[in-house]
Design an enzyme around this catalytic site. Sequence first.
Site, PDB file in Angstrom:
ATOM      1  N   CYS A 269     -60.569-130.020  36.660  1.00 48.09           N
ATOM      2  CA  CYS A 269     -59.901-128.721  36.540  1.00 48.09           C
ATOM      3  C   CYS A 269     -58.855-128.489  37.634  1.00 48.09           C
ATOM      4  CB  CYS A 269     -60.931-127.594  36.542  1.00 48.09           C
ATOM      5  SG  CYS A 269     -62.033-127.685  35.111  1.00 48.09           S
TER       6      CYS A 269
ATOM      7  N   HIS B  81     -56.682-121.080  38.048  1.00 48.29           N
ATOM      8  CA  HIS B  81     -57.409-121.841  37.032  1.00 48.29           C
ATOM      9  C   HIS B  81     -58.325-120.862  36.308  1.00 48.29           C
ATOM     10  CE1 HIS B  81     -59.845-124.611  34.931  1.00 48.29           C
ATOM     11  NE2 HIS B  81     -60.896-124.470  35.715  1.00 48.29           N
TER      12      HIS B  81
ATOM     13  N   ASN C 110     -61.806-122.174  29.281  1.00 44.49           N
ATOM     14  CA  ASN C 110     -61.423-123.080  30.365  1.00 44.49           C
ATOM     15  C   ASN C 110     -60.804-124.343  29.751  1.00 44.49           C
ATOM     16  OD1 ASN C 110     -61.296-124.933  32.451  1.00 44.49           O
ATOM     17  ND2 ASN C 110     -63.351-124.518  33.235  1.00 44.49           N
TER      18      ASN C 110
HETATM   19  C1  LIG Z   1     -72.101-121.030  33.294  1.00 38.74           C
HETATM   20  C2  LIG Z   1     -72.204-119.592  33.796  1.00 38.74           C
HETATM   21  C3  LIG Z   1     -71.335-118.697  32.946  1.00 38.74           C
HETATM   22  C4  LIG Z   1     -73.628-119.130  33.661  1.00 38.74           C
HETATM   23  O1  LIG Z   1     -73.726-117.840  34.134  1.00 38.74           O
HETATM   24  P1  LIG Z   1     -74.844-117.448  35.178  1.00 38.74           P
HETATM   25  O2  LIG Z   1     -74.774-116.001  35.343  1.00 38.74           O
HETATM   26  O3  LIG Z   1     -74.656-118.321  36.379  1.00 38.74           O
HETATM   27  O4  LIG Z   1     -76.123-117.815  34.404  1.00 38.74           O
HETATM   28  P2  LIG Z   1     -77.244-118.863  34.811  1.00 38.74           P
HETATM   29  O5  LIG Z   1     -76.714-120.254  34.767  1.00 38.74           O
HETATM   30  O6  LIG Z   1     -77.865-118.370  36.056  1.00 38.74           O
HETATM   31  O7  LIG Z   1     -78.167-118.656  33.591  1.00 38.74           O
HETATM   32  C5  LIG Z   1     -78.811-117.417  33.360  1.00 38.74           C
HETATM   33  C6  LIG Z   1     -79.517-117.502  32.045  1.00 38.74           C
HETATM   34  O8  LIG Z   1     -78.557-117.478  30.979  1.00 38.74           O
HETATM   35  C7  LIG Z   1     -78.832-118.532  30.090  1.00 38.74           C
HETATM   36  N1  LIG Z   1     -77.594-118.948  29.442  1.00 38.74           N
HETATM   37  C8  LIG Z   1     -76.750-119.940  29.812  1.00 38.74           C
HETATM   38  N2  LIG Z   1     -75.748-120.014  28.936  1.00 38.74           N
HETATM   39  C9  LIG Z   1     -75.944-119.071  28.021  1.00 38.74           C
HETATM   40  C10 LIG Z   1     -75.250-118.661  26.879  1.00 38.74           C
HETATM   41  N3  LIG Z   1     -74.113-119.243  26.475  1.00 38.74           N
HETATM   42  N4  LIG Z   1     -75.732-117.616  26.164  1.00 38.74           N
HETATM   43  C11 LIG Z   1     -76.853-116.999  26.527  1.00 38.74           C
HETATM   44  N5  LIG Z   1     -77.577-117.353  27.605  1.00 38.74           N
HETATM   45  C12 LIG Z   1     -77.115-118.367  28.333  1.00 38.74           C
HETATM   46  C13 LIG Z   1     -79.444-119.617  30.931  1.00 38.74           C
HETATM   47  O9  LIG Z   1     -80.201-120.484  30.128  1.00 38.74           O
HETATM   48  C14 LIG Z   1     -80.309-118.809  31.869  1.00 38.74           C
HETATM   49  O10 LIG Z   1     -81.498-118.475  31.224  1.00 38.74           O
HETATM   50  P3  LIG Z   1     -82.891-118.603  32.021  1.00 38.74           P
HETATM   51  O11 LIG Z   1     -82.748-117.642  33.163  1.00 38.74           O
HETATM   52  O12 LIG Z   1     -83.849-118.211  30.980  1.00 38.74           O
HETATM   53  O13 LIG Z   1     -82.955-120.030  32.445  1.00 38.74           O
HETATM   54  C15 LIG Z   1     -71.812-119.497  35.255  1.00 38.74           C
HETATM   55  O14 LIG Z   1     -72.743-120.149  36.044  1.00 38.74           O
HETATM   56  C16 LIG Z   1     -70.469-120.068  35.540  1.00 38.74           C
HETATM   57  O15 LIG Z   1     -69.473-119.638  35.022  1.00 38.74           O
HETATM   58  N6  LIG Z   1     -70.420-121.071  36.448  1.00 38.74           N
HETATM   59  C17 LIG Z   1     -69.217-121.707  36.804  1.00 38.74           C
HETATM   60  C18 LIG Z   1     -68.877-122.652  35.733  1.00 38.74           C
HETATM   61  C19 LIG Z   1     -67.495-123.081  35.786  1.00 38.74           C
HETATM   62  O16 LIG Z   1     -66.607-122.296  35.906  1.00 38.74           O
HETATM   63  N7  LIG Z   1     -67.299-124.384  35.649  1.00 38.74           N
HETATM   64  C20 LIG Z   1     -66.055-124.977  35.566  1.00 38.74           C
HETATM   65  C21 LIG Z   1     -65.462-125.041  36.910  1.00 38.74           C
HETATM   66  S1  LIG Z   1     -63.939-125.807  36.757  1.00 38.74           S
END
Ligand SMILES: CC(C)(COP(=O)(O)OP(=O)(O)OC[C@H]1O[C@@H](n2cnc3c(N)ncnc32)[C@H](O)[C@@H]1OP(=O)(O)O)[C@@H](O)C(=O)NCCC(=O)NCCS
Length: 318
Positions: free
Chosen positions: A108, A245, A275
Amino acid sequence: MLGCGGYLPDRIVTNAELAKQVETSDEWIIERTGIRERRVAAEGEKTSDLAIAASERALAKAGIGADALDMIIVATSTPDNTFPATATRVQAELGALKAWAFDQQAVCSGFVYALATADAYLRSGMAETALVIGAETFSRILDWEDRGTCVLFGDGAGAVVLRAEDGAGATSDRGILATDLNTDGRYADLLYVDGGPSSTQTVGKLRMHGREVFRHAIVNLAETAEKVIERAGVDASDVDWIVPHQANIRIIAGTAKKLGVPMDRVVVTVDRHGNTSAASIPLALVDAVESGRIKPGELLLMEAMGGGMTWGAALVRW
Ligand SMILES: CC(C)(COP(=O)(O)OP(=O)(O)OC[C@H]1O[C@@H](n2cnc3c(N)ncnc32)[C@H](O)[C@@H]1OP(=O)(O)O)[C@@H](O)C(=O)NCCC(=O)NCCS
């Protein structure tokens, strides 16, 4: 920068459509990421096809022919083939036969890395005119059963044309004023693809520890942004637009807040594009330039973080 252009595949995939395939909801995706929809490339539509379409538009805006290009960089983690570089097909299709062409892979952060690379070539005198493209088909490396990743990414391409010009050495100069690149390979396991020619002889699927990536993002992004601001000899309050980004609206907003830049000076496309990895910054740039928000002479802060872990920023006067 002489011009920019973007291309998005026709097919729009909404959150509601994804909610039919995995256990998720429109509300969850919007609240946690800001994403409402993303584009997905048609069957047979390759990264190079998106890159070529974006490049043709960028060249038209720049008002130059492909024969004027000395170099082409395609920033991508989803190349058409293991080799040759996707950039070679772009070069051939554009008819840029004088240009050398190669791919650059920093996930990214790819566009910021490629921009800094082209800048170094232009400053050294090795090239005068460069085409820098971010192009991705992440839909091809997603695990469509993993709700934690498949809702986040989209396909697309954006391109910019750069030409070396003498400046006064002042902050009012147009073009790339400063860049900053960083890598910390100790965090490679946080975001990676579990395949590759030398390891599994398969393409593999994207794997991510989202929460961990998130934790690093705002700190790293604010730090690299502060470095380019200082390097260029300007102040954060001089920044007219952040062109970040587009991974997650919470990361975008958190970084802007840390830098003291209000959200109405931040270009946001994550809601419509998701993304698109290396394509997200040039696509956001095109969106804001073509809608007339970014105007000539304005100061742009581009910042990105991605797998590697890699991160970096560029300060550009448009
Ligand atoms: C992926 C992301 C959106 C998840 O959000 P979050 O608030 O961190 O959520 P968590 O990973 O803590 O997960 C919380 C819960 O939501 C659930 N969950 C994950 N994806 C889900 C979805 N699409 N729909 C519903 N629930 C979801 C998880 O399973 C977890 O459930 P659990 O608590 O029962 O295990 C977030 O971590 C994020 O954006 N991270 C950065 C990713 C990124 O930008 N990557 C690219 C960088 S270039």
